[in-house]
Design an enzyme around this catalytic site. Structure first.
Site, mmCIF file in Angstrom:
data_model
loop_
_atom_site.group_PDB
_atom_site.id
_atom_site.type_symbol
_atom_site.label_atom_id
_atom_site.label_comp_id
_atom_site.label_asym_id
_atom_site.label_seq_id
_atom_site.Cartn_x
_atom_site.Cartn_y
_atom_site.Cartn_z
ATOM 1 N N ASP A 67 67.811 30.438 19.274
ATOM 2 C CA ASP A 67 66.665 29.546 19.473
ATOM 3 C C ASP A 67 65.365 30.302 19.706
ATOM 4 O OD1 ASP A 67 68.377 27.426 19.351
ATOM 5 O OD2 ASP A 67 67.919 26.637 21.349
ATOM 6 N N HIS A 75 69.377 33.034 22.400
ATOM 7 C CA HIS A 75 67.930 32.963 22.165
ATOM 8 C C HIS A 75 67.395 34.288 21.616
ATOM 9 C CE1 HIS A 75 68.633 29.630 24.946
ATOM 10 N NE2 HIS A 75 67.481 29.121 24.556
#
Length: 202
Positions: free
Chosen positions: A8, A151
């Site tokens: 992400d 992430h």
């Protein structure tokens, strides 16, 4: 064990690049959930690279708001702007949406015409979480049909370090890595199910 690594908050020209270098080294395909406002002329080079490496590029909104606070019109704008930017640089329209903060309400399900993806996370957005904790959290919980949430946000080098251990160990444990799109296919699961957010396909 069929799994999908997902990332992400990219793209950027630092951490995203380092993640891609590791994926390329280990011949692993993954899925990247992008924030639209992070797509620039420079960072778009990594979108091209993701596609060239066989990864998929998906939607994580334009500005990372909490969607339950938005109107339907605002939700659609966040997604359509992001999808248009991604398609411009990737040549492919995103198929999946990951809600920022994994914040959900029924209005989102009623408004957004994309399957929702969550994933098993290890709080790796939080810099206080150690490399070792990230490694242990992913490896301990990995199982067939799972989506893993990590992430590649700028500066998140602890996750890059964790991946150096995660990928080889998961491979030793028999893991096969797929994009989210391909994971649904190989698991024989239809992602288009009402009021559903996906972490485990099986």
């Amino acid at each position: 064990m069929r799994i999908s690594l997902t990332f992400d908050d990219g793209p950027n020209c630092t951490t995203t690049t380092h993640v891609l270098e590791l994926l390329e080294k280990h011949k692993v395909r993954a899925s990247f959930f992008l924030i639209g406002k992070n797509i620039t002329k420079d960072s778009s080079e990594n979108i091209h690279r993701e596609i060239a490496d066989g990864c998929s590029v998906e939607c994580h909104s334009w500005s990372h708001p909490a969607f339950p606070k938005l109107t339907p019109e605002e939700m659609i704008e966040e997604i359509e702007k992001t999808n248009a930017a991604i398609e411009k640089y990737s040549g492919e329209k995103p198929m999946f949406f990951r809600p920022p903060y994994i914040a959900l309400n029924q209005l989102m399900y009623d408004t957004i015409r994309m399957p929702f993806i969550e994933g098993r996370g290890v709080d790796d957005w939080n810099d206080s979480v150690s490399v070792e904790t990230r490694v242990e959290g992913v490896i301990k919980n990995a199982h067939d049909g799972q989506i893993i949430l990590l992430h590649d946000m700028e500066g998140n080098e602890k996750t890059v370090e964790a991946l150096k251990k995660i990928i080889p160990v998961l491979k030793e444990n028999g893991a096969e890595f797929y994009t989210v799109r391909d994971l649904f296919k190989v698991c024989g699961v239809n992602p288009n199910q009402a009021n559903k957010i996906w972490t485990d396909l099986l």
